[in-house]
Design a protein around this motif. Sequence first.
Motif, short mmCIF file in Angstrom:
data_model
loop_
_atom_site.label_atom_id
_atom_site.label_comp_id
_atom_site.label_asym_id
_atom_site.label_seq_id
_atom_site.Cartn_x
_atom_site.Cartn_y
_atom_site.Cartn_z
N PHE A 73 0.79 -1.42 0.10
CA PHE A 73 0.50 -0.25 0.19
C PHE A 73 1.24 1.60 -0.07
N SER A 74 0.66 1.79 -1.03
CA SER A 74 1.29 3.28 -0.65
C SER A 74 1.26 4.25 0.08
N LYS A 75 1.58 5.42 0.66
CA LYS A 75 1.98 5.81 1.70
C LYS A 75 -0.32 7.06 1.74
N GLU A 76 -0.58 7.36 0.04
CA GLU A 76 -1.68 7.65 -0.65
C GLU A 76 -3.09 6.94 0.17
N ASP A 77 -2.64 5.71 -0.23
CA ASP A 77 -3.36 4.46 -0.14
C ASP A 77 -4.04 5.05 1.33
N ILE A 78 -2.92 4.46 2.20
CA ILE A 78 -3.15 4.58 3.68
C ILE A 78 -3.94 5.51 4.39
N ALA A 79 -3.48 6.74 3.69
CA ALA A 79 -4.10 7.67 4.19
C ALA A 79 -5.69 7.80 3.90
N TYR A 80 -5.91 7.30 2.13
CA TYR A 80 -7.03 7.30 1.57
C TYR A 80 -8.35 6.40 2.93
N LEU A 81 -7.35 5.21 3.54
CA LEU A 81 -8.17 4.84 3.68
C LEU A 81 -8.93 4.70 5.26
N LYS A 82 -7.54 5.28 6.09
CA LYS A 82 -8.32 6.09 6.97
C LYS A 82 -9.44 6.76 6.83
N THR A 83 -9.28 7.73 5.62
CA THR A 83 -10.87 8.05 6.08
C THR A 83 -12.48 7.19 5.57
N GLN A 84 -11.94 5.78 5.66
CA GLN A 84 -12.61 4.88 5.10
C GLN A 84 -13.21 4.36 6.34
N ASP A 85 -13.82 3.01 6.67
CA ASP A 85 -14.60 2.69 7.07
C ASP A 85 -13.83 1.59 8.03
N PHE A 86 -12.25 1.60 8.41
CA PHE A 86 -11.76 0.64 9.23
C PHE A 86 -11.24 1.09 10.50
N ASP A 87 -10.94 0.15 10.70
CA ASP A 87 -10.15 0.27 11.95
C ASP A 87 -8.75 1.18 11.97
N GLU A 88 -8.19 1.95 12.78
CA GLU A 88 -7.18 2.75 13.07
C GLU A 88 -5.94 1.41 12.96
N SER A 89 -6.02 0.75 14.02
CA SER A 89 -5.12 -0.13 14.26
C SER A 89 -4.44 -1.07 12.56
N PHE A 90 -6.25 -1.46 11.76
CA PHE A 90 -5.33 -2.07 10.71
C PHE A 90 -4.93 -1.63 9.81
N VAL A 91 -5.37 -0.17 9.55
CA VAL A 91 -4.72 0.28 9.07
C VAL A 91 -3.20 0.39 8.72
N ASN A 92 -2.48 0.99 10.28
CA ASN A 92 -1.62 1.00 10.47
C ASN A 92 -1.09 0.19 9.55
N TYR A 93 -1.75 -1.43 10.32
CA TYR A 93 -1.01 -2.35 10.09
C TYR A 93 -1.13 -2.94 8.27
N LEU A 94 -1.57 -2.21 7.96
CA LEU A 94 -1.20 -2.60 6.19
C LEU A 94 -0.19 -1.83 5.41
N ALA A 95 0.42 -0.27 6.55
CA ALA A 95 1.21 0.77 5.53
C ALA A 95 2.58 -0.79 5.58
N ASP A 96 2.75 -1.65 6.83
CA ASP A 96 3.93 -2.17 6.18
C ASP A 96 3.99 -3.49 5.36
N PHE A 97 2.59 -3.59 4.96
CA PHE A 97 2.26 -5.62 4.99
C PHE A 97 2.65 -5.87 3.36
N ARG A 98 3.49 -6.83 3.61
CA ARG A 98 4.00 -7.89 2.82
C ARG A 98 3.55 -8.91 2.19
N PHE A 99 3.75 -9.00 0.84
CA PHE A 99 3.25 -10.90 0.26
C PHE A 99 4.14 -11.65 1.10
N SER A 100 4.40 -12.59 1.85
CA SER A 100 5.60 -13.42 2.50
C SER A 100 5.12 -14.77 1.98
N GLY A 101 4.46 -15.12 1.41
CA GLY A 101 3.25 -17.12 1.48
C GLY A 101 4.90 -17.64 0.37
#
Lengths: 467, 467
Positions: free
Chosen positions: A63-91
């Motif tokens: 997620f880009s910084k812009e994505d994270i800023a956008y998601l914070k304006t939507q109906d999401f829990d802030e702790s979850f959006v912060n988790y997404l900021a560092d998200f990478r696929f590791s599977g």
Amino acid sequence: MFNFTLTYTDLYQLSMAQVYFLKGKTQEKAVFDYFFRKIPYQGGFAIFAGLHDFLELLENLSFSKEDIAYLKTQDFDESFVNYLADFRFSGKIRACQEGEVVFATSPILQVEATIIEAQLIETILLNLLNFQTLIATKASRIKLIAQEKTLLDFGLRRAQGPGGYYASKAAVIGGFDGTSNVSAGKDFNIPISGTMAHSFIQSYDSELEAFRDFATNRPKNCVLLVDTYDTLKSGVPHAISVAKEMEARGNRLLAIRLDSGDLAYFARKSRKLLDDAGLSYVKIAASNQLDEFVIKSLQEQNAPIDIYGVGTNLVIGKPDGALDGVYKLAFAAGKPRIKISESLAKTTIPHRKQVFRTYDEHGNFSGADVIAMEEEVHITQMNHPFEPYKNLKVEHFKQEPLLHVVMENGKKVNPSPSLQEIAAFRKQRLSLLPLEYKRFDNPHIYKVGISDALKQERDKLIRSHKN
Amino acid sequence: MFNFTLTYTDLYQLSMAQVYFLKGKTQEKAVFDYFFRKIPYQGGFAIFAGLHDFLELLENLSFSKEDIAYLKTQDFDESFVNYLADFRFSGKIRACQEGEVVFATSPILQVEATIIEAQLIETILLNLLNFQTLIATKASRIKLIAQEKTLLDFGLRRAQGPGGYYASKAAVIGGFDGTSNVSAGKDFNIPISGTMAHSFIQSYDSELEAFRDFATNRPKNCVLLVDTYDTLKSGVPHAISVAKEMEARGNRLLAIRLDSGDLAYFARKSRKLLDDAGLSYVKIAASNQLDEFVIKSLQEQNAPIDIYGVGTNLVIGKPDGALDGVYKLAFAAGKPRIKISESLAKTTIPHRKQVFRTYDEHGNFSGADVIAMEEEVHITQMNHPFEPYKNLKVEHFKQEPLLHVVMENGKKVNPSPSLQEIAAFRKQRLSLLPLEYKRFDNPHIYKVGISDALKQERDKLIRSHKN
């Protein structure tokens, strides 16, 4: 060309991921299968494409910084959006090789990751693999008919927006020789090709003068479009005059292009005019609403066409327009998982899997793939996936596993093959598919079955849900 | 999202441009028309979309350093490639407003620029406008039927690769309320929407438990998917239990979603179960292979569905998959230009043009657009463009010019309207189109004619080419 980020997804992936996150399931593992239910174009096979684009993207997707800023304006829990900021696929991902000949029902790719990771990549996976597989399959059908004739993709103007970029690439996997699409040519190292438009000729007061300017300025790469005013009375005679002038300068006219009317008729008449003028080396290119069926007809008529330019019908995968590829949960939280449907055909198949291709005594595909449990090594009998009493002995066939590890811990395990290598693999694999699966009308149905062990597991799960 | 550069084009645009460049024609002016020949979906109208994306791109479009380096490796003259390094579009564009109701044959947009500029932007113009117009038209057909029901785009996974990004946007122009596509939602300010996947429920040992977790974690925005195991025996009863639990916490379940089976039947049965439980406020969403025809049938059956989620058929513009928009030379080097074809219908119409829409006495579209010379102000009579003896008096109608200057000297003359403004304009304009043009079966054909003056000019040019 594209800046994909992880917001290139469906909202529900994020909604579900938030629930998993808030429930503390960030480490819960899941396995998803990618497969399709219906071979496109009423055909007998499909060509798997898009894998390496997807894997390369996935290695860096976030997620880009812009994505994270956008998601914070939507109906999401802030702790979850912060988790997404560092998200990478590791599977881990296991898949058929790109360019493989594939069939309905059978997993082409399997993702094994945390359930959050596996969900967040679903949409982009489907979006990229479905479309490239659709187009590579279309292109390979055209290639089967056109054989050694040159095939060029001219479709960008009618493509579905930027989808055209990947269409030009997938066409090469299917067997096309070049594209008019310069950006795809540049990025994927595809030979670029093209002629001239009617507007070029119209912008001159005389067709002859237009041809002459084009020929003097592009001496090595000159194809003249001959149908702006009158193909046989004006276009071809003018092209012949210019070809003679080119000869006098030590150059050669490459080809003429026909873009309207009855292509078989005009090709034959034009060939005669060219040959009578001693220009048997000048090739004939044809375009205008071509697809595998029109080209089949032209080939059957022995139309003297050397180069086919295919546009709309190729790049939008007409008439299907979409591959119905799906991504279904097969295993989660330590257990096999199933989705029940009123029809067995839409009930999913649980468990980590392997797919075995069977070979006949000549080394060709025998016409039967078996979906098995991951740990199985040789299959005795396969069962029809949806009809309870149909089965087939396969023990005597040579068997080859099709799913290989292509990504581990979020990193590709091998460098990507070149587009040309993928195309060569497609060609080699298609040569092993017997003819009856390649015909356009009512092709023979390639059997895809499930092993005894997998069938028992599936039926057990169905019974447990019925109770 | 995309880094379009000017290599997003067909090679022949560059080949022709090089000839113009080497012949010293960098200042030669040309006029091109953008129009389509066939209304998609066998419909009676189309909705023009994509204009402002195109204009915004065009203001900044150039060749990148990487593009220039690549072109130097191809068969081009070095002086020409150096010229391209500084290339910018500096021309003028006149167009219909985005969201306008448009018809076949009539120019929707006209480019007036140097012939090199006009050629180099052709492919990206066609690529963007054809696709968005195709999708906005599809969406508007669905909207006509769904009326005030909520329409959501769920198509990204089956879209033609990154084409899906613009599909989600064009759907809103056509009348959709929201999209599951998070990146399009972010960039175009579209409400994002979504529910849950079967995998979420499958990943739990119990459907009820899955619903419960979802509801507690997304209390304001909870839609439960009820068909994973058995819609009426398991999904809806579990949803009702959870809705009651939500009520106890002061929340409300928004909706349930049906995604398989006979949607009319399951919607009616589910509605009854919900109502009997005192949950008449819980809405019903339906998805699964919807298009305007399936929704028409559901509406005719009064299926109690409040929200339609439309995927594949919307975002790929099924069954057409492409709008046949073309870009034809109308004027060059100080003279009107024409392309002759065996059929008059494919012969182009020369000259700079204006298009007049005529209005009846109630202020509705009268069913006749007239293509005229640019300088004409009021049209007396219009002529069938292809049938020599058909004409229609239009003098008594109120007439309105449709083509307005939208770009001058390579710069937009007005700021872009918002997506919501474009959608509102589409809605207002479609309300002026009489019903008989909107029906799906054999819609009335909207007449598009040419003025006396334009007809004379075209026929004169045809005669001069015949001699």
